[in-house]
Design a protein around this motif. Sequence first.
Motif, PDB file in Angstrom:
ATOM      1  N   GLN A 166       0.845  -1.192   0.000  1.00  0.00           N
ATOM      2  CA  GLN A 166       0.000   0.000   0.000  1.00  0.00           C
ATOM      3  C   GLN A 166       0.886   1.250   0.000  1.00  0.00           C
ATOM      4  N   GLY A 167       0.597   2.185  -0.890  1.00  0.00           N
ATOM      5  CA  GLY A 167       1.355   3.424  -0.966  1.00  0.00           C
ATOM      6  C   GLY A 167       2.577   3.352  -1.854  1.00  0.00           C
ATOM      7  N   SER A 168       2.833   2.190  -2.462  1.00  0.00           N
ATOM      8  CA  SER A 168       3.986   2.039  -3.367  1.00  0.00           C
ATOM      9  C   SER A 168       3.502   1.727  -4.785  1.00  0.00           C
ATOM     10  N   THR A 169       4.365   1.978  -5.759  1.00  0.00           N
ATOM     11  CA  THR A 169       4.040   1.720  -7.155  1.00  0.00           C
ATOM     12  C   THR A 169       5.112   0.841  -7.773  1.00  0.00           C
ATOM     13  N   PHE A 170       4.699  -0.308  -8.290  1.00  0.00           N
ATOM     14  CA  PHE A 170       5.645  -1.184  -8.983  1.00  0.00           C
ATOM     15  C   PHE A 170       5.698  -0.797 -10.451  1.00  0.00           C
ATOM     16  N   VAL A 171       6.908  -0.687 -10.976  1.00  0.00           N
ATOM     17  CA  VAL A 171       7.094  -0.249 -12.356  1.00  0.00           C
ATOM     18  C   VAL A 171       7.821  -1.330 -13.148  1.00  0.00           C
ATOM     19  N   SER A 172       7.238  -1.700 -14.281  1.00  0.00           N
ATOM     20  CA  SER A 172       7.899  -2.606 -15.216  1.00  0.00           C
ATOM     21  C   SER A 172       7.424  -2.238 -16.620  1.00  0.00           C
ATOM     22  N   ARG A 173       8.289  -1.570 -17.362  1.00  0.00           N
ATOM     23  CA  ARG A 173       7.937  -1.114 -18.707  1.00  0.00           C
ATOM     24  C   ARG A 173       9.129  -1.277 -19.644  1.00  0.00           C
ATOM     25  N   ALA A 174       8.808  -1.495 -20.911  1.00  0.00           N
ATOM     26  CA  ALA A 174       9.829  -1.532 -21.955  1.00  0.00           C
ATOM     27  C   ALA A 174       9.500  -0.459 -22.986  1.00  0.00           C
ATOM     28  N   ILE A 175      10.525   0.221 -23.459  1.00  0.00           N
ATOM     29  CA  ILE A 175      10.369   1.268 -24.467  1.00  0.00           C
ATOM     30  C   ILE A 175      11.257   0.929 -25.658  1.00  0.00           C
ATOM     31  N   PRO A 176      10.693   0.410 -26.749  1.00  0.00           N
ATOM     32  CA  PRO A 176      11.510   0.068 -27.915  1.00  0.00           C
ATOM     33  C   PRO A 176      12.224   1.294 -28.481  1.00  0.00           C
ATOM     34  N   VAL A 177      13.506   1.135 -28.755  1.00  0.00           N
ATOM     35  CA  VAL A 177      14.306   2.204 -29.353  1.00  0.00           C
ATOM     36  C   VAL A 177      14.407   2.021 -30.865  1.00  0.00           C
TER      37      VAL A 177
ATOM     38  N   VAL B   6      13.167 -10.964 -36.139  1.00  0.00           N
ATOM     39  CA  VAL B   6      13.223  -9.521 -35.879  1.00  0.00           C
ATOM     40  C   VAL B   6      13.913  -9.278 -34.541  1.00  0.00           C
ATOM     41  N   SER B   7      14.836  -8.318 -34.510  1.00  0.00           N
ATOM     42  CA  SER B   7      15.493  -7.909 -33.267  1.00  0.00           C
ATOM     43  C   SER B   7      14.961  -6.551 -32.831  1.00  0.00           C
ATOM     44  N   VAL B   8      14.796  -6.389 -31.542  1.00  0.00           N
ATOM     45  CA  VAL B   8      14.302  -5.131 -30.976  1.00  0.00           C
ATOM     46  C   VAL B   8      15.276  -4.663 -29.898  1.00  0.00           C
ATOM     47  N   TRP B   9      15.797  -3.469 -30.093  1.00  0.00           N
ATOM     48  CA  TRP B   9      16.664  -2.835 -29.087  1.00  0.00           C
ATOM     49  C   TRP B   9      15.766  -1.959 -28.222  1.00  0.00           C
ATOM     50  N   TYR B  10      15.830  -2.143 -26.903  1.00  0.00           N
ATOM     51  CA  TYR B  10      14.906  -1.397 -26.049  1.00  0.00           C
ATOM     52  C   TYR B  10      15.538  -1.067 -24.705  1.00  0.00           C
TER      53      TYR B  10
ATOM     54  N   TRP C 279      19.013  -1.862 -20.383  1.00  0.00           N
ATOM     55  CA  TRP C 279      19.136  -1.833 -21.848  1.00  0.00           C
ATOM     56  C   TRP C 279      19.312  -3.265 -22.320  1.00  0.00           C
ATOM     57  N   GLN C 280      18.455  -3.684 -23.252  1.00  0.00           N
ATOM     58  CA  GLN C 280      18.510  -5.052 -23.749  1.00  0.00           C
ATOM     59  C   GLN C 280      18.138  -5.119 -25.225  1.00  0.00           C
ATOM     60  N   THR C 281      18.439  -6.260 -25.817  1.00  0.00           N
ATOM     61  CA  THR C 281      18.024  -6.548 -27.191  1.00  0.00           C
ATOM     62  C   THR C 281      17.323  -7.896 -27.193  1.00  0.00           C
TER      63      THR C 281
ATOM     64  N   ASP D  73      21.708  -8.598 -22.830  1.00  0.00           N
ATOM     65  CA  ASP D  73      21.932  -7.248 -22.321  1.00  0.00           C
ATOM     66  C   ASP D  73      22.561  -6.362 -23.378  1.00  0.00           C
ATOM     67  N   GLY D  74      22.219  -5.046 -23.304  1.00  0.00           N
ATOM     68  CA  GLY D  74      22.841  -4.034 -24.150  1.00  0.00           C
ATOM     69  C   GLY D  74      22.284  -4.004 -25.566  1.00  0.00           C
TER      70      GLY D  74
END
Length: 289
Positions: free
Chosen positions: A187-198, A212-216, A235-237, A258-259
Amino acid sequence: MSFGDEHGHGGDQGRPDSGFGGSGQTRTRLPDGRGGDVYGGARRPARGSRSLIAMVGVIVLLVAAIAFANRGGGDAKASAGAGGGGGVTKGAKADPTAATGTKPVEGKNGAIPTGYAKTEQGAASAAANFTVAINSDGMFKKDSRDLILDTLYIPDEAAKLKTALDPAYAPAELGKLGLDAAGNPPQGSTFVSRAIPVGTKVVDISGDTAKVSVWYTGLIGMAGPGSTDPVKTTWQTGTFDLRWLGNDWKIATDTQKDGPAPVPGDNAASSADEISKAVEQFGGFTYAR
């Protein structure tokens, strides 16, 4: 043109009286090439507007040509793989992300886009969105995780992963992230898990298969008072072997590494409260590309 533009006008010092308004004499300009001009030289030709218009036209055409050449979208190539045609192996060249005119997906299974085109762009779009989904906070809860797996993977792989991934999301592992056994934050905390493709790269596409490869970059951690696992970036691929099944792209297999990771910037880390508010105010993307 004013009279001052002609040689001799605007000052005839040292000349005999011109006779204007007095003697009744008329000045005569001799034709070119005959004995000289009593006004000291031939009249300068008037500068026409045609040359200026032509010059402006050339500049406009040049600017238009440069703009057309720099327009996004790259080469206008026929989509490989459509209709089961011949395969295309892609090199290290980056795939452009400019609009191509192809409509985005119209279907959704929950918040997950479905119904991608059987083209290079469709395969790249699928891989980018698959990356977002399998790195979302929905993976930390059993019901939403099974939905994600069933939506994104071919049936055999989805069934296998439902069992194989369970240990990774066991209560003990969730506890290390500050989550309870059901995957909920305190309670009162926020869990964050997101990926943003580059960026995406279509390595190969042929008939009903594509790689297909995705760098994100990603965000993972807990924002809240007393958190021992603050939100950090990764940072991962990811590389996806896709299969055309049921009129859509599905994941047959995938790998992560990684990377490549850039040098961290000079931004000061924000407080847990600022991160929590940002997560609440800025929804994650459900459709990329």
